[in-house]
Scaffold this active site. Structure first.
Site, PDB file in Angstrom:
ATOM      1  N   GLU A   1      37.552  44.233  34.496  1.00  0.00           N
ATOM      2  CA  GLU A   1      37.901  45.060  33.345  1.00  0.00           C
ATOM      3  C   GLU A   1      39.127  44.454  32.643  1.00  0.00           C
ATOM      4  OE1 GLU A   1      36.310  47.247  31.947  1.00  0.00           O
ATOM      5  OE2 GLU A   1      37.671  48.489  30.772  1.00  0.00           O
ATOM      6  N   TYR A   2      40.110  44.009  33.433  1.00  0.00           N
ATOM      7  CA  TYR A   2      41.293  43.363  32.879  1.00  0.00           C
ATOM      8  C   TYR A   2      40.863  42.139  32.065  1.00  0.00           C
ATOM      9  CZ  TYR A   2      45.775  41.052  32.401  1.00  0.00           C
ATOM     10  OH  TYR A   2      46.877  40.454  31.872  1.00  0.00           O
TER      11      TYR A   2
ATOM     12  N   LEU B   1      44.567  29.662  35.553  1.00  0.00           N
ATOM     13  CA  LEU B   1      43.337  28.892  35.351  1.00  0.00           C
ATOM     14  C   LEU B   1      42.444  29.548  34.311  1.00  0.00           C
ATOM     15  CD1 LEU B   1      42.394  28.214  39.085  1.00  0.00           C
ATOM     16  CD2 LEU B   1      42.966  26.455  37.405  1.00  0.00           C
TER      17      LEU B   1
ATOM     18  N   GLU C   1      37.167  23.305  45.020  1.00  0.00           N
ATOM     19  CA  GLU C   1      37.860  24.066  46.063  1.00  0.00           C
ATOM     20  C   GLU C   1      37.435  25.530  45.985  1.00  0.00           C
ATOM     21  OE1 GLU C   1      42.038  23.514  45.327  1.00  0.00           O
ATOM     22  OE2 GLU C   1      41.877  21.329  45.484  1.00  0.00           O
TER      23      GLU C   1
ATOM     24  N   LYS D   1      38.415  29.471  45.611  1.00  0.00           N
ATOM     25  CA  LYS D   1      39.506  30.173  44.925  1.00  0.00           C
ATOM     26  C   LYS D   1      39.915  31.363  45.795  1.00  0.00           C
ATOM     27  CE  LYS D   1      40.938  31.855  40.407  1.00  0.00           C
ATOM     28  NZ  LYS D   1      41.504  33.134  40.823  1.00  0.00           N
TER      29      LYS D   1
ATOM     30  N   LYS E   1      38.555  20.844  39.737  1.00  0.00           N
ATOM     31  CA  LYS E   1      39.707  20.095  39.216  1.00  0.00           C
ATOM     32  C   LYS E   1      39.305  18.648  38.970  1.00  0.00           C
ATOM     33  CE  LYS E   1      42.843  22.945  41.963  1.00  0.00           C
ATOM     34  NZ  LYS E   1      43.740  23.048  43.113  1.00  0.00           N
TER      35      LYS E   1
ATOM     36  N   CYS F   1      19.613  75.222  49.575  1.00  0.00           N
ATOM     37  CA  CYS F   1      19.033  73.878  49.507  1.00  0.00           C
ATOM     38  C   CYS F   1      18.406  73.665  48.125  1.00  0.00           C
ATOM     39  CB  CYS F   1      17.972  73.720  50.589  1.00  0.00           C
ATOM     40  SG  CYS F   1      17.003  72.208  50.411  1.00  0.00           S
TER      41      CYS F   1
HETATM   42  S1  IVH Z   1      45.159  25.616  41.249  1.00  0.00           S
HETATM   43  C1  IVH Z   1      46.908  24.585  37.506  1.00  0.00           C
HETATM   44  N1  IVH Z   1      43.583  26.042  43.297  1.00  0.00           N
HETATM   45  O1  IVH Z   1      44.198  31.123  41.136  1.00  0.00           O
HETATM   46  C2  IVH Z   1      46.163  25.086  38.625  1.00  0.00           C
HETATM   47  N2  IVH Z   1      44.595  27.910  42.224  1.00  0.00           N
HETATM   48  O2  IVH Z   1      44.148  31.833  38.173  1.00  0.00           O
HETATM   49  C3  IVH Z   1      46.622  26.384  39.115  1.00  0.00           C
HETATM   50  N3  IVH Z   1      44.054  30.065  43.258  1.00  0.00           N
HETATM   51  O3  IVH Z   1      47.582  31.382  40.425  1.00  0.00           O
HETATM   52  C4  IVH Z   1      46.298  26.692  40.462  1.00  0.00           C
HETATM   53  N4  IVH Z   1      42.769  29.262  44.848  1.00  0.00           N
HETATM   54  O4  IVH Z   1      46.767  32.027  42.747  1.00  0.00           O
HETATM   55  C5  IVH Z   1      44.370  26.594  42.358  1.00  0.00           C
HETATM   56  N5  IVH Z   1      42.172  26.299  45.150  1.00  0.00           N
HETATM   57  C6  IVH Z   1      42.967  26.830  44.204  1.00  0.00           C
HETATM   58  C7  IVH Z   1      43.197  28.215  44.124  1.00  0.00           C
HETATM   59  C8  IVH Z   1      44.009  28.725  43.113  1.00  0.00           C
HETATM   60  C9  IVH Z   1      43.302  30.351  44.336  1.00  0.00           C
HETATM   61  C10 IVH Z   1      44.730  31.062  42.428  1.00  0.00           C
HETATM   62  C11 IVH Z   1      46.200  30.850  42.259  1.00  0.00           C
HETATM   63  C12 IVH Z   1      46.411  30.769  40.795  1.00  0.00           C
HETATM   64  C13 IVH Z   1      45.213  31.452  40.254  1.00  0.00           C
HETATM   65  C14 IVH Z   1      44.892  30.940  38.893  1.00  0.00           C
END
Ligand code: IVH
Length: 682
Positions: A39-40, A87, A120, A122, A298, A416
């Protein structure tokens, strides 16, 4: 030419800024989010697009112009030497391909050229910045607004995963380096923390991320220390020298310095391979012992990352691939009451249909009256609905701010809703029941249960066919299924010859059910599949079971007085007796051929077994059931008296404890071998 905004756009932008700032405050400062992330994100994107369309609406205090909220007052401020970025989000393949094209255009590469990416997970916790000065941890801080965070060094030092000093290796440690990563909690630890809070009457954390934030942003570090916070490193900020040339190499160097890195990172040669990784993990995420809300893609080369740089809050070299949200907001249209086979009345929220975790959800159980009260769900309310993995959808909480005026509280009907009989709720029970013995809703549910997969497994006899048979007066109870003729089945709406023939086959196959399944199908209270098997094993025939009195039943291992009472009462009831003779007359002959008692059967008998981590081929419940069947006793925690630990993927603290105590640990495959009965020589 920049467009000029009209009044309604300006009003909407102000409203969005105010809402987003309030949500940010609750999320970051109070650790108590008002809305799910989805929602945010939606409101944030709406504001971003308004500002893009009408640049004169952009104000310096717009939430789109910074990353989060300023740090809470109590902690000292920590200024990041390099900003901590956030991100941009991708939600599908198209978004990822567009990202790949943009990156290649910026790097002046051919669109067809292969560009490697590192993929990776998240992690859904709290981003932190760790400063190592000559290899020694000197400061730990939260992300805060990306420029300045909170200095939480004392708490960071309580996180056992985070090395207080980097381990020296062949990779020289920079004089100064900012290491970035995520602090998070496993589901198991999250559960433990909430159980503890429940005992002491403290409000529960809504999810592991809030619990991580709540644990790290504690003014008293001993509280953080009492919680098993975890950490994965995934990036760097400022550094006096670059320790690597690519993201994957960087993670290897981190690992050599004893910084924990996630084992599921992979380098992909192209964006299409990266997409496969994302889709694969969307399916596999339930197997992890911690929550992830997406994956991160990345650009692999650190040099190219630097060349690409960042625009405002976002790097141009990375993208988050967000999974379909598991929590969404919807509205309660009605609270209906469902009557089950035991007459139990269950309140069910009927919802405006929404997509949650990839499926459409239009109903969610509210369990019982007390639960409706506790969550205070009312018709017309806006609610957060959650569905994770295979779990049934549930209402997590009401967004009380959005409650319409005059929304009435729920109360259980005193009659009921199906048959009009009285509804009673016995003292000490959470469940209200319809007392009508001829309640059609109960009859329908009983027959559905009787024919269901784990009971008599009568293929084709689902709720719809059974409902039609009852409505047509062709059956009155489950036994009548065995008296059905093909003509009668053909008379039902939508039943053609092929279906009728299949239904007749299901009926004949069900005439010789395994005894335990028939016992389960009878729907005796407290007799689930497992107890049904215990009873079948003990008595061997239905008539022996029916003639056993309460005292005899109560001495059966694993059958306590409560179950004994229910079973005895069931068989002494006149109607039930008639039902059983009817089954017999119609040719139902249960069979029982199971091998001798459990203790002669497997290598597991008599052992106490603990399962930990995620199993590949079965759920935890199934594994525990199999262990019980093999004569073992499943336990939830490891102690000196544990005989065996079965460790699945991602096993954590229980596995460590088993090692500490020198308890035998086996893999899932080995466990499966052990539950097999020894090969007989016949
Ligand atoms: S990279 C410039 N790698 O996602 C890159 N972030 O919305 C910034 N996060 O604040 C971070 N897993 O809390 C990166 N494998 C990962 C991540 C990750 C979780 C979180 C992190 C960041 C947020 C960005």
């Amino acid at each position: 030419m920049a467009l000029s905004s009209d009044k309604s756009a300006a009003d909407r932008a102000r409203e969005l800024r105010e809402t987003l700032n309030r949500l940010n405050y609750h999320y970051y400062i109070l650790d108590d989010p008002l809305e799910p992330d989805s929602e945010y994100d939606r409101l944030f994107r709406e504001l971003q697009s308004l500002e893009a369309q009408y640049p004169d609406l952009l104000t310096p205090d717009s939430p789109t112009q910074r990353v989060g909220s300023p740090p809470a007052k109590e902690f000292a401020v920590s200024v990041h030497r390099q900003p901590m970025l956030s991100l941009p989000n991708a939600f599908n393949a198209t978004d990822l391909q567009a990202f790949d094209r943009r990156v290649k255009r910026l790097l002046q590469m051919e669109e067809e050229a292969e560009l490697p990416y590192v993929c990776e997970l998240k992690f859904d916790g709290l981003a932190v910045n760790l400063i190592y000065d000559k290899g020694v941890l000197v400061e730990g801080a939260t992300r805060g607004d990306g420029q300045r965070g909170e200095n939480i060094t004392a708490n960071i030092k309580t996180v056992r995963d985070i090395p207080l000093a980097l381990g020296a290796t062949s990779h020289p440690i920079p004089d100064l380096i900012e290491v970035r990563g995520e602090v998070f909690l496993t589901y198991e630890e999250f559960k433990r923390i909430n159980q503890e809070r429940e005992k002491t009457g403290q409000p529960l954390f809504a999810n592991p991320r809030n619990a991580s934030a709540g644990s790290l942003r504690q003014l008293d570090p001993s509280v953080s220390a009492s919680r098993r916070l975890r950490f994965f490193a995934y990036g760097i900020g400022q550094t006096t020298h670059m320790p690597a040339t690519s993201q994957s190499e960087l993670l290897k160097v981190f690992q050599s310095w004893r910084l924990p890195v996630n084992p599921y990172t992979v380098e992909c040669p192209s964006i299409s391979e990266a997409l496969k990784y994302c889709q694969e993990w969307e399916k596999r995420k339930e197997r992890l012992e911690y929550h992830i809300d997406g994956t991160v893609i990345k650009v692999a080369s650190l040099d190219l990352q630097e060349r690409l740089g960042a625009v405002s809050r976002n790097p141009r070299w990375a993208m988050a691939y967000k999974f379909a949200p598991e929590e969404v907001v919807t509205r309660v249209r009605n609270i209906a009451v469902h009557v089950g086979r035991t007459g139990a009345l269950t309140p069910v929220a009927e919802l405006d249909p929404v997509q949650v975790g990839g499926v459409t959800v239009s109903r969610a159980t509210l369990h019982n009256e007390d639960e409706v009260r506790r969550k205070d769900v009312r018709v017309g309310d806006t609610v957060i609905v959650r569905r994770a993995g295979e779990v049934i959808p549930e209402v997590v909480q009401v967004v009380t701010e959005k409650r319409p005026a005059g929304a009435r509280e729920f109360s259980m009907p005193s009659q009921c809703p199906v048959c009009g009989s009285d509804v009673v709720r016995e003292e000490g029970e959470a469940v209200a029941r319809c007392v009508g013995i001829a309640c059609p809703a109960q009859t329908l549910e009983k027959i559905i249960h009787f024919a269901s997969t784990n009971a008599l497994d009568m293929d084709g006899f689902g709720p719809s066919v059974i409902g039609k048979l009852l409505a047509a007066g062709l059956i009155h109870d489950a036994a009548d299924l065995f008296a059905l003729s093909e003509e009668e089945l053909l008379s039902l709406d939508g039943v053609k010859e092929k279906t009728a023939a299949n239904l007749m086959d299901s009926v004949s196959a069900a005439r010789t059910p395994p005894l335990d399944r028939l016992i389960f199908a009878l729907g005796i209270r407290h007799v689930g599949e497992y107890v049904a098997r215990v009873l079948a094993r003990e008595f061997g025939t239905l008539s022996a079971l029916a003639h056993a009195d309460e005292q005899r039943l109560a001495v059966v291992d694993q059958v306590g007085p409560v179950i004994a009472h229910q079973v005895a009462e069931f068989f002494s009831d006149k109607h039930n007796g008639e039902f059983l003779s009817k089954l017999e007359k119609l040719g139902v002959r249960p069979v029982w051929t199971e091998a001798p008692a459990a203790d002669e059967r497997s290598a597991l008998s008599g052992l106490s077994v603990v399962f930990t981590g995620t199993l590949e081929t079965m759920t935890r419940d199934e594994a525990e059931g199999l262990a019980r069947d093999a004569g073992a006793q499943p336990k939830s925690s490891v102690s000196k008296s544990t005989s065996l630990v079965v460790a699945g993927e991602g096993a954590g603290s229980k596995l460590e404890k088993a090692h500490e105590l020198g308890i035998r640990v086996v893999t899932e495959q080995e466990f499966v071998q052990m539950i097999r009965p020894p090969q007989s020589s016949v």
